[in-house]
Write a protein that holds these residues in place. Structure first.
Motif, PDB file in Angstrom:
ATOM      1  N   GLY A 186       0.832  -1.201   0.000  1.00 42.59           N
ATOM      2  CA  GLY A 186       0.000   0.000   0.000  1.00 42.59           C
ATOM      3  C   GLY A 186       0.863   1.246   0.000  1.00 42.59           C
ATOM      4  O   GLY A 186       2.077   1.197  -0.234  1.00 42.59           O
ATOM      5  N   VAL A 187       0.237   2.378   0.255  1.00 43.35           N
ATOM      6  CA  VAL A 187       0.946   3.657   0.261  1.00 43.35           C
ATOM      7  C   VAL A 187       1.989   3.664   1.374  1.00 43.35           C
ATOM      8  O   VAL A 187       1.715   3.298   2.517  1.00 43.35           O
ATOM      9  N   VAL A 188       3.202   4.097   1.023  1.00 39.70           N
ATOM     10  CA  VAL A 188       4.299   4.183   1.986  1.00 39.70           C
ATOM     11  C   VAL A 188       4.614   5.632   2.324  1.00 39.70           C
ATOM     12  O   VAL A 188       4.868   5.974   3.475  1.00 39.70           O
ATOM     13  N   VAL A 189       4.578   6.500   1.316  1.00 38.44           N
ATOM     14  CA  VAL A 189       4.931   7.907   1.508  1.00 38.44           C
ATOM     15  C   VAL A 189       3.797   8.782   1.010  1.00 38.44           C
ATOM     16  O   VAL A 189       3.258   8.553  -0.082  1.00 38.44           O
ATOM     17  N   ARG A 190       3.426   9.774   1.792  1.00 33.13           N
ATOM     18  CA  ARG A 190       2.465  10.787   1.369  1.00 33.13           C
ATOM     19  C   ARG A 190       3.163  12.133   1.439  1.00 33.13           C
ATOM     20  O   ARG A 190       3.662  12.535   2.479  1.00 33.13           O
ATOM     21  N   ASP A 191       3.229  12.825   0.301  1.00 31.14           N
ATOM     22  CA  ASP A 191       3.901  14.116   0.246  1.00 31.14           C
ATOM     23  C   ASP A 191       3.031  15.159   0.947  1.00 31.14           C
ATOM     24  O   ASP A 191       1.900  15.421   0.515  1.00 31.14           O
ATOM     25  N   PRO A 192       3.508  15.772   2.015  1.00 35.46           N
ATOM     26  CA  PRO A 192       2.661  16.707   2.779  1.00 35.46           C
ATOM     27  C   PRO A 192       2.358  17.993   2.032  1.00 35.46           C
ATOM     28  O   PRO A 192       1.422  18.711   2.394  1.00 35.46           O
ATOM     29  N   ASN A 193       3.124  18.271   0.966  1.00 41.11           N
ATOM     30  CA  ASN A 193       2.919  19.526   0.240  1.00 41.11           C
ATOM     31  C   ASN A 193       1.803  19.451  -0.790  1.00 41.11           C
ATOM     32  O   ASN A 193       1.224  20.477  -1.152  1.00 41.11           O
ATOM     33  N   ASN A 194       1.504  18.253  -1.276  1.00 44.63           N
ATOM     34  CA  ASN A 194       0.477  18.139  -2.317  1.00 44.63           C
ATOM     35  C   ASN A 194      -0.413  16.905  -2.132  1.00 44.63           C
ATOM     36  O   ASN A 194      -1.273  16.634  -2.976  1.00 44.63           O
ATOM     37  N   ASN A 195      -0.173  16.140  -1.055  1.00 49.46           N
ATOM     38  CA  ASN A 195      -0.964  14.947  -0.734  1.00 49.46           C
ATOM     39  C   ASN A 195      -0.842  13.827  -1.764  1.00 49.46           C
ATOM     40  O   ASN A 195      -1.666  12.895  -1.767  1.00 49.46           O
ATOM     41  N   LEU A 196       0.172  13.885  -2.642  1.00 52.08           N
ATOM     42  CA  LEU A 196       0.404  12.765  -3.550  1.00 52.08           C
ATOM     43  C   LEU A 196       0.909  11.571  -2.745  1.00 52.08           C
ATOM     44  O   LEU A 196       1.696  11.717  -1.800  1.00 52.08           O
ATOM     45  N   GLU A 197       0.453  10.389  -3.140  1.00 53.89           N
ATOM     46  CA  GLU A 197       0.803   9.171  -2.422  1.00 53.89           C
ATOM     47  C   GLU A 197       1.716   8.299  -3.269  1.00 53.89           C
ATOM     48  O   GLU A 197       1.544   8.196  -4.492  1.00 53.89           O
TER      49      GLU A 197
END
Length: 229
Positions: A186-197
């Protein structure tokens, strides 16, 4: 392996390294590509036998100018013209040249690589996490920025060697192995600046390069992943 990497369809190719012994014949390599549906090849230096075997194959080619040749070709226009004549024009009938890589992983801050290149690599990034903060190292901007301007002005992509492996071995505590190997469930990293996963490190590194290009004047520049593994 390499790939065209942008918003559209992605075409996969395989790098054809010629260093070693007991190598298969160039024609056997071409047959292997065709039998397995690989439509693109990267060749790290001009090899007449391979170029001849590529005639009529419909395989698109990335051909490198070897790093050892860069200084001589940059210093002598006639030598550069002759290189093109010998290695490109002489095979232009029947060989589908896609890109010319002027050097591979050239970094003026490493000894012996003091010429510019269009085949960049992830080691030139100073910031890669989160991906939206991606930026080139300050000590490479002086040669990367002119390359990026040239590519933007000529509508050409930036070639980038992307290796999740090196990122993982550099920080195996923070980076999950499954994240580097495309096997995370599943998702490991979520970019806090744009919410891309992100479910894999490869995509995150490519996006970090896009962000770095944006900060260096090439926000819409396409990326060709010219090497990975």
């Amino acid at each position: 392996m390499f790939a065209q990497y942008n918003a559209g369809a992605q075409s996969i190719g395989v790098c054809n390294g010629r260093d070693g012994n007991n190598l298969p014949s160039p024609q056997a390599v071409i047959d292997l590509y065709r039998n397995n549906g690989f439509a693109r090849m990267r060749l790290y230096s001009p090899d007449p036998a391979t170029l001849q075997a590529l005639r009529g194959s419909n395989i698109e080619l990335i051909l490198d100018v070897p790093n050892l040749d860069l200084q001589a070709l940059a210093a002598d226009t006639s030598a550069a013209t002759q290189w093109v004549q010998t290695n490109i024009r002489n095979y232009s009938f029947g060989v589908r040249f896609r890109y010319i890589a002027v050097g591979n992983e050239v970094d003026p801050n490493n000894g012996g690589t003091n010429q510019v290149s269009t085949a960049s690599y992830t080691g030139l990034l100073g910031i890669s996490y989160p991906p939206s903060n991606g930026a080139f190292r300050d000590n490479v901007r002086s040669f990367m920025d002119p390359i990026i301007r040239f590519l933007v002005n000529n509508g050409s992509p930036l070639l980038v060697n992307v290796y999740p492996y090196f990122s993982y071995i550099g920080d195996p505590v923070s980076i999950q192995l499954s994240y580097a190997l495309f096997t995370a469930p599943g998702v490991v990293v979520r970019d806090p600046n744009n919410n891309l996963e992100y479910q894999n490190l490869f995509d995150a590194l490519v996006d970090a390069h896009h962000a770095a290009l944006g900060r260096a004047g090439g926000p819409n520049l396409d990326i060709v992943v010219s090497e990975s593994g």
